[in-house]
Design an enzyme around this catalytic site. Structure first.
Site, PDB file in Angstrom:
ATOM      1  N   CYS A   1      -0.542  -9.027  -4.875  1.00 30.98           N
ATOM      2  CA  CYS A   1      -1.278  -8.660  -5.796  1.00 30.98           C
ATOM      3  C   CYS A   1      -0.975  -7.149  -6.810  1.00 30.98           C
ATOM      4  CB  CYS A   1      -2.834  -9.236  -5.699  1.00 30.98           C
ATOM      5  SG  CYS A   1      -3.364  -9.819  -7.421  1.00 30.98           S
TER       6      CYS A   1
ATOM      7  N   HIS B   1      -2.434 -14.521  -2.945  1.00 34.75           N
ATOM      8  CA  HIS B   1      -3.418 -14.047  -1.173  1.00 34.75           C
ATOM      9  C   HIS B   1      -3.191 -15.580  -0.528  1.00 34.75           C
ATOM     10  CE1 HIS B   1      -4.429 -10.268  -3.619  1.00 34.75           C
ATOM     11  NE2 HIS B   1      -4.678 -11.514  -4.664  1.00 34.75           N
TER      12      HIS B   1
HETATM   13  N1  GLN Z   1      -6.780  -4.306  -9.413  1.00 34.18           N
HETATM   14  C1  GLN Z   1      -5.870  -5.568 -10.148  1.00 34.18           C
HETATM   15  C2  GLN Z   1      -5.823  -6.734 -11.380  1.00 34.18           C
HETATM   16  O1  GLN Z   1      -7.053  -7.094 -11.223  1.00 34.18           O
HETATM   17  C3  GLN Z   1      -5.299  -6.433  -8.692  1.00 34.18           C
HETATM   18  C4  GLN Z   1      -6.129  -7.409  -8.224  1.00 34.18           C
HETATM   19  C5  GLN Z   1      -6.150  -7.811  -7.104  1.00 34.18           C
HETATM   20  O2  GLN Z   1      -5.223  -7.508  -5.504  1.00 34.18           O
HETATM   21  N2  GLN Z   1      -6.112  -9.194  -6.160  1.00 34.18           N
HETATM   22  O3  GLN Z   1      -4.513  -7.979 -11.478  1.00 34.18           O
END
Ligand code: GLN
Length: 246
Positions: free
Chosen positions: A98, A197
């Site tokens: 992510c 995740h």
């Molecule tokens: N801030 C990034 C987004 O919202 C990554 C979020 C995350 O790592 N879950 O796309």
């Protein structure tokens, strides 16, 4: 040579900044599956201000994080950019999740604020949209005979791939990179990024072994066959997630 002679070294990039959703569970899965085979795993935590050692590291992991943590992580990653590019060119394995995935690309443009530079291991860019994609995801992996890979996504970033960077996974259920082209994640050489995740690897044992095998091949310059493990618990977790509604 017996298994006790084999080892891999993992660099966990910025666990002090990027580790939401228990993404460090991916490292725990790698360590468990190596320990069960007598393969030693050394883990270096590369925190803010630390320098990576690209000569003796086989696997790099970087987890997810909110926009705020990504600002600092972008700055820190840039300090190690040349060493991480050298690592990629010498076939080290990278797994970015992510927010970490986004920073392995060229840039991440948050919904508000300045564009964050990535280190460009992946020819990909991300632009935050208004909609947040949250939910269970099921995919198939073309690098593993379309093996099922499941996870959980929570991002507003929309990622687009260019050049030689190809999708890592194909979306069956969920948004993936941009909720448009059915791509999820990215791969270039042994650099892998994904929005999944979960954490990802504990319930995708075949994928975990695939990455371990790549790291061993990078270090020992030959294919090292991995002993079969009893994956009944992991497969039950995988199949449970596969049945979850979006
Ligand atoms: N801030 C990034 C987004 O919202 C990554 C979020 C995350 O790592 N879950 O796309």
């Amino acid at each position: 040579m017996n298994r006790l002679d084999f080892s891999i070294k993992i660099a966990h990039l910025y666990p002090d900044l990027l580790n939401i959703y228990g993404d460090k569970g991916n490292i725990a899965a790698i360590k468990y599956r190596c320990d069960m085979r007598g393969i030693r795993v050394d883990i270096d935590e590369i925190k803010s201000g630390y320098r990576v050692n690209q000569t003796d590291t086989d696997f790099y992991f970087i987890g997810g994080g909110q926009d705020m943590q990504q600002i600092k992580a972008s700055i820190e990653l840039s300090k190690n950019k040349e060493r991480l590019i050298e690592a990629m060119e010498t076939d080290a394995v990278f797994l970015g999740i992510c927010g970490g995935y986004q920073l392995l690309g060229n840039y991440y443009q948050p919904f508000e604020g300045d564009r964050l530079s990535g280190i460009g291991l992946l020819d990909a860019y991300t632009i935050a949209g208004k909609k947040r994609f949250i939910g269970n995801v099921s995919t198939i992996c073309p690098y593993m005979d379309n093996t099922s890979v499941v996870g959980f996504e929570n991002h507003s970033g929309l990622t687009y791939l260019r050049g030689k960077t190809k999708p890592f996974l194909k979306v069956i259920k969920g948004a993936g990179n941009n909720n448009k082209d059915k791509s999820e994640g990215a791969r270039y050489k042994n650099v892998f990024g994904t929005y999944l995740h979960g954490s990802l690897l504990p319930k995708n044992p075949k994928l975990c072994d695939y990455l371990i095998a790549l790291a061993l091949k990078r270090k020992y310059k030959c294919d090292i066959p991995l002993d079969e493990l009893d994956d009944s618990t992991e497969e039950r977790a995988h199949d449970f997630c596969l049945k979850l509604k979006r």
